[in-house]
Design a protein around this motif. Structure first.
Motif, PDB file in Angstrom:
ATOM      1  N   THR A  63      35.028 -10.028   8.162  1.00 40.48           N
ATOM      2  CA  THR A  63      34.486  -8.732   8.594  1.00 40.48           C
ATOM      3  C   THR A  63      32.996  -8.658   8.329  1.00 40.48           C
ATOM      4  O   THR A  63      32.212  -8.196   9.189  1.00 40.48           O
ATOM      5  CB  THR A  63      35.206  -7.597   7.855  1.00 40.48           C
ATOM      6  N   ARG A 121      31.131 -10.674  10.858  1.00 39.76           N
ATOM      7  CA  ARG A 121      31.024 -10.021  12.165  1.00 39.76           C
ATOM      8  C   ARG A 121      29.996  -8.892  12.128  1.00 39.76           C
ATOM      9  O   ARG A 121      29.199  -8.719  13.070  1.00 39.76           O
ATOM     10  CB  ARG A 121      32.393  -9.466  12.573  1.00 39.76           C
ATOM     11  N   VAL A 122      30.009  -8.118  11.049  1.00 37.29           N
ATOM     12  CA  VAL A 122      29.025  -7.038  10.932  1.00 37.29           C
ATOM     13  C   VAL A 122      27.613  -7.609  10.876  1.00 37.29           C
ATOM     14  O   VAL A 122      26.681  -7.069  11.499  1.00 37.29           O
ATOM     15  CB  VAL A 122      29.322  -6.167   9.691  1.00 37.29           C
ATOM     16  N   GLN A 138      26.659 -10.384  12.192  1.00 37.07           N
ATOM     17  CA  GLN A 138      26.336 -10.849  13.544  1.00 37.07           C
ATOM     18  C   GLN A 138      25.879  -9.692  14.424  1.00 37.07           C
ATOM     19  O   GLN A 138      24.910  -9.817  15.185  1.00 37.07           O
ATOM     20  CB  GLN A 138      27.558 -11.532  14.162  1.00 37.07           C
ATOM     21  N   PHE A 139      26.576  -8.562  14.322  1.00 38.82           N
ATOM     22  CA  PHE A 139      26.138  -7.387  15.079  1.00 38.82           C
ATOM     23  C   PHE A 139      24.750  -6.946  14.627  1.00 38.82           C
ATOM     24  O   PHE A 139      23.925  -6.518  15.440  1.00 38.82           O
ATOM     25  CB  PHE A 139      27.141  -6.246  14.910  1.00 38.82           C
ATOM     26  N   SER A 140      24.493  -7.030  13.312  1.00 40.29           N
ATOM     27  CA  SER A 140      23.171  -6.684  12.811  1.00 40.29           C
ATOM     28  C   SER A 140      22.109  -7.579  13.425  1.00 40.29           C
ATOM     29  O   SER A 140      21.035  -7.111  13.833  1.00 40.29           O
ATOM     30  CB  SER A 140      23.159  -6.801  11.278  1.00 40.29           C
ATOM     31  N   ASN A 141      22.397  -8.875  13.511  1.00 46.96           N
ATOM     32  CA  ASN A 141      21.442  -9.808  14.122  1.00 46.96           C
ATOM     33  C   ASN A 141      21.240  -9.507  15.606  1.00 46.96           C
ATOM     34  O   ASN A 141      20.131  -9.641  16.134  1.00 46.96           O
ATOM     35  CB  ASN A 141      21.938 -11.249  13.944  1.00 46.96           C
ATOM     36  N   VAL A 142      22.333  -9.106  16.280  1.00 44.31           N
ATOM     37  CA  VAL A 142      22.209  -8.758  17.700  1.00 44.31           C
ATOM     38  C   VAL A 142      21.282  -7.571  17.877  1.00 44.31           C
ATOM     39  O   VAL A 142      20.390  -7.570  18.732  1.00 44.31           O
ATOM     40  CB  VAL A 142      23.607  -8.465  18.296  1.00 44.31           C
ATOM     41  N   PHE A 143      21.471  -6.527  17.059  1.00 45.66           N
ATOM     42  CA  PHE A 143      20.616  -5.347  17.166  1.00 45.66           C
ATOM     43  C   PHE A 143      19.169  -5.676  16.801  1.00 45.66           C
ATOM     44  O   PHE A 143      18.239  -5.137  17.395  1.00 45.66           O
ATOM     45  CB  PHE A 143      21.149  -4.227  16.262  1.00 45.66           C
ATOM     46  N   SER A 188      20.227  -1.992  12.833  1.00 41.40           N
ATOM     47  CA  SER A 188      20.379  -3.346  12.319  1.00 41.40           C
ATOM     48  C   SER A 188      20.294  -3.368  10.793  1.00 41.40           C
ATOM     49  O   SER A 188      21.084  -4.046  10.125  1.00 41.40           O
ATOM     50  CB  SER A 188      19.307  -4.254  12.931  1.00 41.40           C
ATOM     51  N   MET A 195      23.504  -1.858   9.299  1.00 43.72           N
ATOM     52  CA  MET A 195      24.636  -2.780   9.400  1.00 43.72           C
ATOM     53  C   MET A 195      24.457  -3.980   8.478  1.00 43.72           C
ATOM     54  O   MET A 195      25.434  -4.492   7.913  1.00 43.72           O
ATOM     55  CB  MET A 195      24.800  -3.241  10.853  1.00 43.72           C
TER      56      MET A 195
END
Length: 814
Positions: free
Chosen positions: A344, A347-348, A350-355, A477, A480
């Motif tokens: 988890t 994944r969080v 990774q979302f932070s890196n995306v943002f 980002s 997260m």
């Protein structure tokens, strides 16, 4: 040491590695190939109840046939081989029952909806009918006794089918992920006990194999799961043996007693569990009616203990993983939870890196200087196309004197852009000398300039919007990213501290039923306790919290408390770290003309990061529409701030929403103060709002920042004013209706400072009421605008009760 050979040096295999390879090969041969079913079938084929009934064979074959059809022939071979050791007729009967089951079940199963539920009925009915037919063929008559025995065997087969359908997968599956349920554990024990009944009558060197194996089974489960499961294994195993052989009925008491004693002594590992079996054997052998000599019983117990000590620890650890309540099962569950937590968090993150990547992509822009030069070239080329394309001096101006012509036209454009379509007389005269169509060129520049300015304004808005989106994405980002780090923070193992705290408080004379520590981080202590019914005496606040303060070296307070509803019930209390400072607030407000609906809104909120916020928002105008705007502003701000986003980004986000939500000119001011309750530092963010004041003794300080109201432009720079507050400070915030309310006053700031300085009280509510009263009096008791005053007083957080010294416990080190 290495073995030296003629060909070189060959490393010696480790003992553990050799055992590991041997074990893996044995597992592959026995479990994967299915030969284990032959052994189980052989013993179940021999198993009898009351020396006559054989209800084990058909349920076992049916369970294997349903779960692993390809292994059914191996099971049938084992069953028939075991039955042959009893008699040839018994083997023929076993084979006939299996054949009858296949002949009836295979053609009819397509009409059965739930086959797993139907199989026990097949087994019970077929075995009942088969035994009746067998008795009739043998004696040609049927007695009541024959019917009763056939019915009992059919019922036993029905029950065993249910048990084997659950327990057979447990011994045939190579790997299992889920822990065993209670009914699965009991089913497994019944299966193992049923298998061991096949050893009844086996004697090796005067030792009964059934007694040795049953005691070994009790030792194994007592070590793994404790007294409860150990005694259950003893009772169930003894009961199965007593049904198979009436002479074994007294053996059940020995197995049950040894299961209890061994489970209670499991902390002593194998030696402790073995001691429990020895004590139980001595007591039952000396005082029980077993009918067996004490010497023989002790020898059987010794053989079981020897086999128990030869059992590798890895086997017991593997079995313990699947039994709830064992440390191995708990460790396995924690390992699974850590894995899920890490997945988890990953994944969080990774979302932070995306943002963050999206934020960088939005904030990336081309070189502004190069972009401006391109736009200027495009602007002048359009002007030249409309004016110079048909001029006879085109070649002279743009080929021979390009730099001069370009420079003059650029200067004319800049002058018109700055002075609204006018140029200096000197520049006009110089341009007339140079150009043969000066008026036409200036008019064309004026026309193109309007389009150019509109494009520049639009590009600026787009750029500002992109920058705002980039800031918001970066804020998300960061939140997260912090959340991912928080997920990865594993809860500390604080069982020892829990026991120490419970022991210290109980030694003091207070009864504590349960202590659970979630955090001992300085400034963020979180402890839950369950205490007996206190009858409202306040033991948590007066005794327990002061004792925790001494133990932990910081002030601990009762955060929440739920007292029991009746005597002898339990009270639940939560203890948290006390903040260094607290904030007391007071608010006074009035609507324009003494109405009920004010366009001002205020809010006081505790943020999760140990901060306290006070905010006032003034909607444009008065009445319900202004109130809706100001209330929505504060509501949205509160939600964003409590999510953890930084204050400046939160305000920009709110401003963006207000600016894009409607095309109407509806604006709101915002006056926000965020106070850190640990060190009393404060941040002031003022968006179109009036100054705030800090009263420290006889000194009054002004806090001011210049920003446009929210909703006017989509992007603006938020000026943050920082100030270090002290205990005893009064923070006074107000809307423009109060600050600009006094009538016939030339300097509102000086007047407000003087009134604040004259205040004799330090109570926040009284200060707010007095300021409101002074302003209204200066207006001859008329309220000509919405008015709001919010006052916050900074105070040291002094606990009501001093800490109570606790002896005999090691204090927590800072």
């Amino acid at each position: 040491m290495d073995h030296v050979t003629g060909s070189g040096i060959r490393p010696k295999w480790g003992l553990a590695e050799a055992f590991g390879k041997l074990r893996s090969k044995a597992e592959k041969l026995i479990l994967k190939k299915g030969y284990f079913l032959v052994l189980v079938g052989f013993l179940l084929g021999r198993a009898l109840i009351l020396a006559k009934l054989a209800p084990f064979s058909l349920p076992f074959f049916a369970a294997v046939y349903f779960i692993k059809m390809e292994r059914a022939p191996l099971a049938l071979f084992g069953l028939v081989a075991g039955a042959v050791t009893i008699s040839v007729g018994h083997a023929a009967s076993t084979f006939a029952m299996v054949f009858l089951f296949l002949a009836v079940y295979r053609p009819t199963r397509k009409w059965v909806g739930n086959q797993a539920r139907a199989i026990p009925y097949y087994i019970g009915g077929l075995l009942f009918a088969g035994r009746i037919a067998e008795r009739f063929i043998q004696a040609e008559t049927l007695s009541v006794y024959d019917l009763v025995m056939a019915g009992i065997e059919g019922i036993l087969a029905f029950v065993l089918s249910l048990i084997f359908m659950q327990s057979v997968p447990l011994v045939t599956a190579n790997k299992r992920k889920q822990p065993l349920k209670t009914e699965e554990i009991v089913s497994l024990i019944i299966l193992l006990a049923s298998i061991m009944t096949g050893t009844i009558g086996w004697i090796v060197y005067g030792l009964s194999i059934e007694h040795v194996m049953s005691r070994y089974l009790v030792l194994l489960f007592s070590l793994i799961a404790g007294a409860a499961v150990g005694s259950t294994v003893g009772v169930v195993t003894g009961l199965i043996f007593s049904l198979a052989n009436v002479s074994s009925f007294s053996h059940m008491s020995l197995l049950a007693f040894s299961g209890v004693l061994g489970g209670l002594l499991k902390e002593g590992k194998k030696a402790g569990v073995s001691l429990g079996l020895l004590v139980a054997t001595l007591l039952i052998g000396m005082y029980g009616e077993t009918g067996i000599s004490l010497e023989s019983t002790m020898l059987e117990t010794s053989a079981a203990i020897l086999l128990f000590f030869l059992t590798p620890t890895s086997l017991t650890a593997r079995i313990a993983k699947y039994i709830p309540g064992t440390p191995e099962h708990t460790a396995e569950q924690q390992k699974y939870m850590r894995k899920m937590r890490d997945v988890t968090a990953k994944r969080v993150a990774q979302f932070s890196n995306v943002f963050e990547a999206l934020s960088k992509s939005f904030s990336h822009h081309e070189d502004d200087l190069g972009e401006e030069e391109k736009e200027l070239d495009f602007f002048l080329s359009n002007v030249a196309e409309k004016t110079c394309q048909t001029c006879f001096k085109k070649e002279h101006c743009w080929t021979r004197n390009f730099t001069t012509t370009y420079g003059y036209m650029e200067e004319i454009m800049l002058q018109m852009d700055q002075s609204k379509a006018t140029i200096p007389p000197k520049l006009a005269r110089e341009w007339e000398k140079l150009c043969s169509r000066p008026k036409k060129v200036t008019e064309a520049i004026h026309q193109e300039l309007a389009v150019y300015q509109a494009n520049q304004k639009l590009k600026k808005q787009v750029k500002e919007s992109r920058r705002l989106v980039a800031d918001q994405l970066l804020g998300v980002s960061e939140v997260m990213g912090d959340f991912a780090k928080e997920i990865q923070r594993e809860r500390e193992n604080l069982h020892k501290q829990e026991e120490q705290i419970m022991e210290a408080i109980q030694d003091f004379g207070l009864q504590i039923e349960h202590v659970e520590i979630y955090s001992l981080e300085p400034g963020n202590v979180d402890i839950d306790m369950a205490i007996p019914y206190c009858n409202g005496h306040g033991e948590c606040e007066k005794l327990i919290a002061p004792m925790l303060s001494d133990i932990l070296g910081e002030t601990i307070i009762v955060n929440s408390e739920e007292c029991g509803a009746f005597p002898h019930s339990t009270c639940q209390a939560t203890f948290r770290s006390a903040k260094t400072f607290i904030v007391e607030t007071g608010v006074a407000y009035a609507a324009k003309g003494g109405g009920l609906v004010s366009g001002d809104s205020f809010s006081t909120m505790e943020l999760g990061s140990g901060k306290y916020a006070v905010a006032i928002s003034d909607g444009m105008g008065n009445g319900e529409r202004a109130q809706v705007e100001s209330r929505e502003t504060l509501k949205l701000l509160q939600q964003i701030l409590q999510s953890g986003i930084e204050e400046k980004v939160a305000i920009k986000s709110v401003n963006s929403v207000l600016a894009l939500r409607t095309t109407d000119e509806i604006f709101s001011t915002l006056d926000l103060a965020v106070i850190d309750l640990q060190n009393a530092s404060a941040k002031f963010l003022k968006i179109g709002s009036t100054p705030s004041f800090i009263k420290r003794g006889r000194k009054v300080m002004k806090i001011q920042a210049n920003n446009l109201p929210m909703g006017i432009v989509q992007d603006f720079d938020v000026d943050v004013v920082s100030e270090q507050l002290k205990a005893g400070d009064l923070l006074i915030m107000m809307s423009d209706g109060v600050f600009e309310g006094p009538k016939h006053v030339g300097n509102y700031e000086m007047w407000m400072k003087r009134k604040i300085n004259e205040l004799e009280t330090e109570d926040p509510q009284e200060v707010a009421d007095l300021i409101m009263e002074e302003v209204i009096r200066s207006r001859s008791n008329k309220i000509e605008d919405d008015m709001t005053v919010a006052v916050a007083k900074i105070k040291h957080n002094t606990p009501k009760w001093a800490s109570i010294p606790v002896h005999g416990i090691k204090k927590k080190q800072a």
